[in-house]
Design a protein around this motif. Structure first.
Motif, short mmCIF file in Angstrom:
data_model
loop_
_atom_site.label_atom_id
_atom_site.label_comp_id
_atom_site.label_asym_id
_atom_site.label_seq_id
_atom_site.Cartn_x
_atom_site.Cartn_y
_atom_site.Cartn_z
N GLY A 1 0.82 -1.22 0.00
CA GLY A 1 0.00 0.00 0.00
C GLY A 1 0.84 1.26 0.00
O GLY A 1 0.48 2.26 -0.64
N ILE A 2 1.97 1.21 0.69
CA ILE A 2 2.88 2.37 0.71
C ILE A 2 3.39 2.66 -0.69
O ILE A 2 3.45 3.81 -1.15
N GLY A 3 3.74 1.59 -1.41
CA GLY A 3 4.23 1.75 -2.78
C GLY A 3 3.15 2.34 -3.68
O GLY A 3 3.42 3.23 -4.50
N LEU A 4 1.91 1.85 -3.52
CA LEU A 4 0.81 2.36 -4.33
C LEU A 4 0.51 3.82 -3.97
O LEU A 4 0.24 4.64 -4.86
N MET A 5 0.58 4.15 -2.69
CA MET A 5 0.33 5.53 -2.26
C MET A 5 1.34 6.48 -2.91
O MET A 5 0.97 7.59 -3.34
N GLN A 6 2.57 6.08 -3.03
CA GLN A 6 3.59 6.91 -3.67
C GLN A 6 3.26 7.12 -5.14
O GLN A 6 3.42 8.23 -5.67
N GLN A 7 2.77 6.07 -5.80
CA GLN A 7 2.37 6.21 -7.20
C GLN A 7 1.19 7.17 -7.34
O GLN A 7 1.15 7.99 -8.28
N VAL A 8 0.25 7.06 -6.41
CA VAL A 8 -0.92 7.95 -6.43
C VAL A 8 -0.48 9.40 -6.26
O VAL A 8 -0.90 10.29 -7.02
N GLU A 9 0.37 9.64 -5.26
CA GLU A 9 0.81 11.01 -4.99
C GLU A 9 1.61 11.58 -6.16
O GLU A 9 1.47 12.76 -6.49
N LEU A 10 2.40 10.75 -6.82
CA LEU A 10 3.17 11.21 -7.97
C LEU A 10 2.25 11.61 -9.12
O LEU A 10 2.40 12.70 -9.69
N LYS A 11 1.30 10.73 -9.45
CA LYS A 11 0.37 11.03 -10.54
C LYS A 11 -0.49 12.25 -10.21
O LYS A 11 -0.79 13.07 -11.09
N GLU A 12 -0.87 12.38 -8.96
CA GLU A 12 -1.69 13.50 -8.53
C GLU A 12 -0.95 14.82 -8.75
O GLU A 12 -1.51 15.79 -9.28
N GLN A 13 0.31 14.87 -8.35
CA GLN A 13 1.10 16.09 -8.49
C GLN A 13 1.44 16.37 -9.96
O GLN A 13 1.46 17.53 -10.39
N GLU A 14 1.67 15.32 -10.73
CA GLU A 14 1.94 15.51 -12.16
C GLU A 14 0.71 16.07 -12.86
O GLU A 14 0.83 16.95 -13.74
#
Length: 277
Positions: free
Chosen positions: A64-77
């Motif tokens: 889940g931590i790994g997925l959260m990082q992907q989410v935050e990255l896409k959100e900021q992009e």
């Protein structure tokens, strides 16, 4: 008997752990599905719920931590792309408007210049009392009350009055100036927008009306804003809105970019940790 009991307990514990991981995994799958369709808020909520509902589902929480990082990255992009598009729009509005104003900037001494309406350049307004408006390149608008006369009134502020008797009044200026030129007394008082008692906003709302300007000082003095000065006020005010929007957008883009770099760094660290196991 004790061995049988212990074995039974171990089996129950293992089954319980498997059940927890299974339920947590279902939550993670829901989060992944939300991420894939671009519903970042739902994805983050589902990931957060795993930590709350299944604190012992360590493996799923790690994923889940790994997925959260992907989410935050896409959100900021996504935010960065939106802000960039908005910046281009505002820049176009600025390019279409700024040619109507005069930019005063001494490249040797000033990093930020000031825009003002051509009708209000100092050379065209000697020997008269009026309100002068300008905005710097970052969008900070200001007003200067200028008095010219045979004797000082030592003014520190102004009160502007509309035909319906509504009015706005500045506080005492923090930046005043007085001088004498060939016997003429010249006084100036500066007011930044936001520290002007809403006089600038009041003038913009009443830009099509005759406005009386009362200078507040040791002696009374009044004048009426000319249509040209009211036009200058309106133009500078609208330019200030665009410039301040551009400044704010650039600030938010910088923040988004910093967040992107931070998340990427964390993802890299996590990947290196996983490879080192």
């Amino acid at each position: 008997m004790k061995k049988v009991t212990l074995l039974a307990c171990l089996c129950c514990t293992l089954l319980s752990c498997e059940n927890v991981e299974k339920k947590a995994g279902e939550k993670l799958q829901t989060a992944r599905a939300a991420f894939e369709r671009g519903d970042f808020s739902e994805a983050k909520m589902q990931i957060d719920s795993i930590k709350i509902l299944y604190p012992k589902a360590f493996e799923t929480r790690r994923e889940g931590i790994g997925l959260m990082q992907q989410v935050e990255l896409k959100e900021q992009e996504k935010t960065f792309v939106y802000l960039d598009s908005l910046l281009q729009q505002k820049q176009g509005e600025l390019d279409a408007l700024k040619g109507k104003f005069t930019l005063e900037k001494d490249a040797e001494y000033q990093q930020i210049g000031n825009y003002l309406h051509p009708s209000q350049v100092i050379e065209k307004n000697l020997h008269r009392s009026y309100l002068r408006f300008q905005v710097n390149e970052t969008g900070q608008m200001s007003m200067t009350s200028i008095y010219c006369g045979p004797s000082n009134i030592h003014h520190v502020g102004v009160k502007v009055v509309a035909p319906d008797s509504s009015f706005a009044e500045t506080p005492a200026s923090k930046d005043g100036y007085e001088t004498t030129d060939l016997g003429e007394k010249i006084e100036k008082a500066d007011f930044k927008m936001g520290e002007d008692g809403n006089v600038i906003g009041f003038l913009y709302l009443n830009k099509d009306k005759n406005i009386k300007v009362n200078y507040q000082g040791e002696r009374s003095y009044s004048t009426t804003m000319s249509p040209i000065d009211r036009q200058a006020l309106a133009g500078v005010y609208e330019l200030a809105q665009i410039l301040s929007s551009i400044t704010q957008i650039k600030k938010e883009m910088e923040e988004a970019n910093l967040k992107i770099e931070f998340v990427k760094r964390k993802m890299q660290e996590r990947e290196e940790t996983e490879q080192g196991k």
